[in-house]
Design a protein around this motif. Structure first.
Motif, mmCIF file in Angstrom:
data_model
loop_
_atom_site.group_PDB
_atom_site.id
_atom_site.type_symbol
_atom_site.label_atom_id
_atom_site.label_comp_id
_atom_site.label_asym_id
_atom_site.label_seq_id
_atom_site.Cartn_x
_atom_site.Cartn_y
_atom_site.Cartn_z
ATOM 1 N N ASP A 59 65.857 12.304 28.412
ATOM 2 C CA ASP A 59 65.674 13.005 26.644
ATOM 3 C C ASP A 59 65.516 12.231 25.703
ATOM 4 O OD1 ASP A 59 65.958 15.966 26.672
ATOM 5 O OD2 ASP A 59 67.383 15.753 27.780
ATOM 6 N N ARG A 176 64.286 25.293 25.586
ATOM 7 C CA ARG A 176 65.324 25.291 26.967
ATOM 8 C C ARG A 176 64.736 25.655 28.388
ATOM 9 N NH1 ARG A 176 69.486 26.489 24.594
ATOM 10 N NH2 ARG A 176 70.053 24.640 23.743
ATOM 11 N N THR A 180 63.077 22.123 30.829
ATOM 12 C CA THR A 180 64.148 22.188 31.399
ATOM 13 C C THR A 180 63.877 21.337 32.763
ATOM 14 O OG1 THR A 180 65.620 23.076 30.757
ATOM 15 C CG2 THR A 180 66.696 22.335 32.482
ATOM 16 N N PHE A 202 67.599 20.123 23.171
ATOM 17 C CA PHE A 202 67.408 18.731 24.347
ATOM 18 C C PHE A 202 67.765 17.586 23.294
ATOM 19 C CE2 PHE A 202 64.168 21.766 25.945
ATOM 20 C CZ PHE A 202 64.411 21.985 27.345
#
Length: 606
Positions: A59, A176, A180, A202
Motif C-alpha cells: 500500500d 476492503r 484486499t 488501506f
C-alpha cells in the motif's frame, strides 16, 4: 495461478514501450507541462516514484495538491509494475463516471488499455484490455465480483481520491472486501482528508499521544510546495459584501450586512439572501467576474469561467443572468444529467466563456483552462471548498493567476486564508470546535448544507429573500488582504478587476498593494474635502444665524412699539407659537421660523 491463466496474462502484458511512453507523458495530463517543468517527470513525481520503487510496498498513499499531476505519477507506477511483471492487470477506482473515461484516455497514451465502460453485469473483461476503470459506487454494488477479478490476476489497484472510501461504511467495507487480494494498491488524494471518524481502507494510521490516530501519507506534495515550484496557479479571492434583507416565517423583516460580525445563523441567512437569483448581488458579482474574465482573456484567449451553484434551479437562473451579461449561452452541467460528461469535455475543448455546475464541481470537473470562478453556493465544508478551488489552480503557462469571487462570509474567508494548510485524517481525537469544518462526502455535501440551514430555519422561521445589494469588499492574495471596500462599478473596483491576466505572484502583490495605497489616498482626500465642506458649512451657518438674530431683534422691537408689549413678552409669545429654546440656544432654522412668524403678524395673519 494456473499456467493457462498465467500465459494468458503474459500475452497481454504491456511491453517496454509503455515506460517509454510514460516517460513522455506531460507531467500534468491532459495539458502540456506547466512552465518550468520540462523534465519528463516533475521533481515531486520523480521523488515519489523513487520512493515507491525503492520499497515496492503493498500500500502506498500519495497526497498531492489538485493540478500537480497525480494521474501521470500513477500511470508511470503502473507502467513500471506491468513492465517488471509485478502486476498483470490494473484497476482504477475513481469518484465519477466522467473520470473513468479521463483515466482510460490518459492510460491509452502510455500503452495501457483500460476499459471505462465495464459494467458489473459484464463479468469477463475483454481480452484487449489491461484493466478496468470503476466508480466507488460500482464497487460497492458488487464487491464479490471485483474481489474475484482481483484474485484472478496480479492486480495493481489505483484508488483515486481515496477519501471516498470512507463515504459510508458500506463503501469502505466493499472496497476492503474487493481489493484486499490485490498485489499492489496505490492510493491518491488531492484534497484534505475527512475529519469524521470513518476509517479509510488501506490508509495507515499512527497512534499519537492521547490515543488519537492520524493518517500517514507515504509521500506528500502540498499546495504551498506546488505554488513555489510553479506547478499550480496562485489564487486571488475577490470577496463581495452588501446589504441583505429577508423575511422570516413569522413575518419579521431582518436586515444584515455581509462582511460585518454576525451570529452564525444570521450570517447563514444573509449568505442565502445574497445567492438568491432574484436579488441584485448575484447579477452584480457575475458581471464583475465576467469583466475579470475578459481581462484575463486579453492574454489567455481560451480562459474560461465556472460558476458553482447550490442547486439546479439556481444554476439555471444564473445561466439566464450570465446570458444577459455576455450574450452567450453558458454550458450548464447538472450532477444527475446523463450528458454531463460530454458537456464538460466539449466545454474543455472549446473557447466558450462560462460553465455552470452544481455537484460535478469536485473531482468530476477537470478543465485546465478554467481561470475565473464564482463560488455561488452555501456549502462551506473544507473538503468541498478545496475541491472547488482546485478546479482553477492547474498551471499551464508562466504568470497565470486564478480569480475566485465569493461572498464576504467568515467560513469562506477563513478557508481562503488557509489554502496552504495541510491536514491529515484524525481518528479518535478531540472533536473540532467548529462542526461546519467536518468533511463530508461529495454525495452528501448539499444535504449537509441543507441540514445546517434547516437548523437556522428552526430558529428564524422559513426565510424569504427580499433584497440583496452588492459591494466590492476586498481581495485576499498570498496571505494578505487588499482593498477597503468600493461600490460596484466604481473606479476603485475596476482597478482590481482590471489586473493583467499574466503576472508573476510578486507582481500581483505589488499591484494590489499599489491599488490599495491609491484607494486609501483617494479616501483621505475625499475625507479632507468633506471636512472642509463641513467647516465651510459651519462658518456659513454662523453668519446666517447672526443675520437671522439681528433681523429677529429688529422685528421684535418694531412689534413691541406697535403692540405696546415688552420685548420679553413678544419673545415668549414666539416661543409658544413656534417652539424651541431661548434665542441664545435656538438653531438658525428656529430663529428663521420666528422671523417668518412675526412677518405674518405684521400683515394681520396672527
Amino acid at each position: 495461478m494456473s499456467s493457462a491463466r498465467g500465459s494468458q496474462a503474459q500475452r497481454h502484458l504491456p511491453t517496454q514501450p509503455s515506460i517509454f511512453a510514460a516517460e513522455h507523458l506531460p507531467p500534468a495530463y491532459p495539458q502540456r507541462a506547466a512552465w518550468g517543468t520540462t523534465r519528463p517527470l516533475r521533481a515531486w513525481q520523480a521523488a515519489a516514484l523513487e520512493a515507491y520503487l525503492r520499497d515496492l510496498p503493498e500500500d502506498f498513499l500519495a497526497v498531492a495538491t489538485p493540478g500537480a499531476g497525480k494521474t501521470t505519477f500513477a500511470l508511470r507506477v503502473a507502467a513500471e509494475l506491468l513492465s517488471r511483471g509485478e502486476v498483470h492487470k490494473v484497476t482504477v477506482v475513481c469518484p465519477t463516471e466522467h473520470l473513468k473515461y479521463q483515466w482510460a484516455e490518459a492510460a491509452a497514451r502510455v500503452g495501457i488499455h483500460i476499459d471505462p465502460s465495464y459494467t458489473n453485469s459484464q463479468g469477463a473483461l475483454g481480452s484487449r484490455f489491461d484493466g478496468v476503470a470503476l466508480t466507488y459506487a460500482q464497487v460497492a454494488a458488487n464487491p464479490n465480483l471485483h474481489r474475484a477479478r482481483t484474485d484472478a490476476a496480479r492486480t495493481l489497484v489505483i484508488l483515486d481520491e481515496i477519501h471516498h472510501g470512507g463515504d459510508a461504511r458500506s463503501w469502505g467495507d466493499a472496497i476492503r472486501e474487493a481489493f484486499t487480494p490485490a498485489r499492489r494498491r496505490l492510493a491518491l488524494t488531492g484534497t484534505p482528508f475527512r475529519s469524521d471518524e470513518a476509517a479509510i481502507p488501506f490508509v495507515r494510521y499512527i497512534t499519537e499521544e492521547g490515543g488519537a490516530s492520524r493518517s500517514r501519507a507515504d509521500f506528500t506534495y502540498g499546495y504551498a510546495e506546488a505554488l513555489r515550484d510553479g506547478v499550480v496557479r496562485p489564487v486571488m479571492f475577490m470577496s463581495y459584501s452588501g446589504e441583505m434583507r429577508w423575511r422570516t416565517k413569522a413575518g419579521d423583516e431582518v436586515a444584515a450586512r455581509l462582511g460585518e460580525p454576525l451570529t452564525k445563523d444570521l450570517e447563514s441567512q444573509a449568505w442565502r439572501t445574497a445567492l438568491d437569483p432574484g436579488g441584485e448581488w448575484i447579477p452584480a458579482v457575475l458581471a464583475a467576474a465576467d469583466q475579470r474574465l475578459t481581462e484575463v482573456r486579453r492574454q489567455v484567449p481560451d480562459a474560461g469561467g465556472l460558476v458553482i451553484a447550490t442547486d439546479q434551479a439556481a444554476a439555471r437562473a444564473y445561466a439566464a443572468q450570465l446570458r444577459a451579461v455576455t450574450g452567450e449561452q453558458p454550458t450548464v452541467v447538472l450532477s444527475d444529467d446523463s450528458g454531463a460528461s460530454s458537456r464538460i469535455e466539449a466545454f474543455s475543448a472549446s473557447t466558450d466563456r462560462w460553465m455552470i455546475a452544481v455537484r460535478m464541481v469536485s473531482e468530476g470537473v477537470d478543465v485546465p483552462r478554467l481561470a475565473v470562478g464564482v463560488y455561488a453556493t452555501s456549502t462551506s465544508t473544507s473538503l468541498f471548498f478545496a475541491q472547488a478551488v482546485g478546479r482553477f489552480v492547474r498551471s499551464r503557462a508562466r504568470g497565470e493567476t486564478a480569480s475566485v469571487f465569493l461572498p464576504s462570509v467568515s467560513p469562506l474567508l477563513g478557508l481562503a486564508g488557509e489554502m496552504e494548510v495541510a491536514r491529515d485524517h484524525v481518528l479518535g481525537g478531540p472533536r473540532a470546535v467548529d462542526e461546519d469544518a467536518l468533511f463530508a462526502p461529495e454525495d452528501r455535501l448539499i444535504a449537509e448544507a441543507n441540514r445546517q440551514e434547516r437548523a437556522s430555519d428552526d430558529l428564524f422561521g422559513a426565510f424569504e429573500a427580499m433584497e440583496a445589494t452588492a459591494e466590492f469588499d476586498r481581495v485576499l492574495f498570498d496571505g494578505g488582504e487588499f482593498g477597503t471596500g468600493a461600490m460596484v462599478g466604481s473606479v476603485e473596483e475596476q482597478e482590481y478587476l482590471g489586473l493583467p491576466g499574466l503576472l508573476e505572484p510578486e507582481q500581483v502583490t505589488a499591484l494590489l498593494r499599489q491599488r490599495q495605497d491609491r484607494q486609501i489616498s483617494a479616501q483621505k482626500r475625499q475625507a479632507a474635502a468633506a471636512q472642509r465642506r463641513r467647516d465651510n458649512s459651519g462658518v456659513d451657518d454662523a453668519r446666517k444665524r447672526a443675520a437671522a438674530r439681528k433681523e429677529l431683534s429688529q422685528l421684535v422691537a418694531a412689534w413691541s412699539r406697535r403692540s405696546g408689549q415688552p420685548h420679553g413678552v413678544v419673545h415668549t409669545d414666539l416661543r409658544r407659537v413656534c417652539g424651541g429654546p431661548e434665542v441664545a440656544q435656538a438653531s438658525t432654522e428656529e430663529i428663521v421660523k420666528r422671523v417668518e412668524t412675526l412677518r405674518r403678524w405684521f400683515v394681520g395673519r396672527r
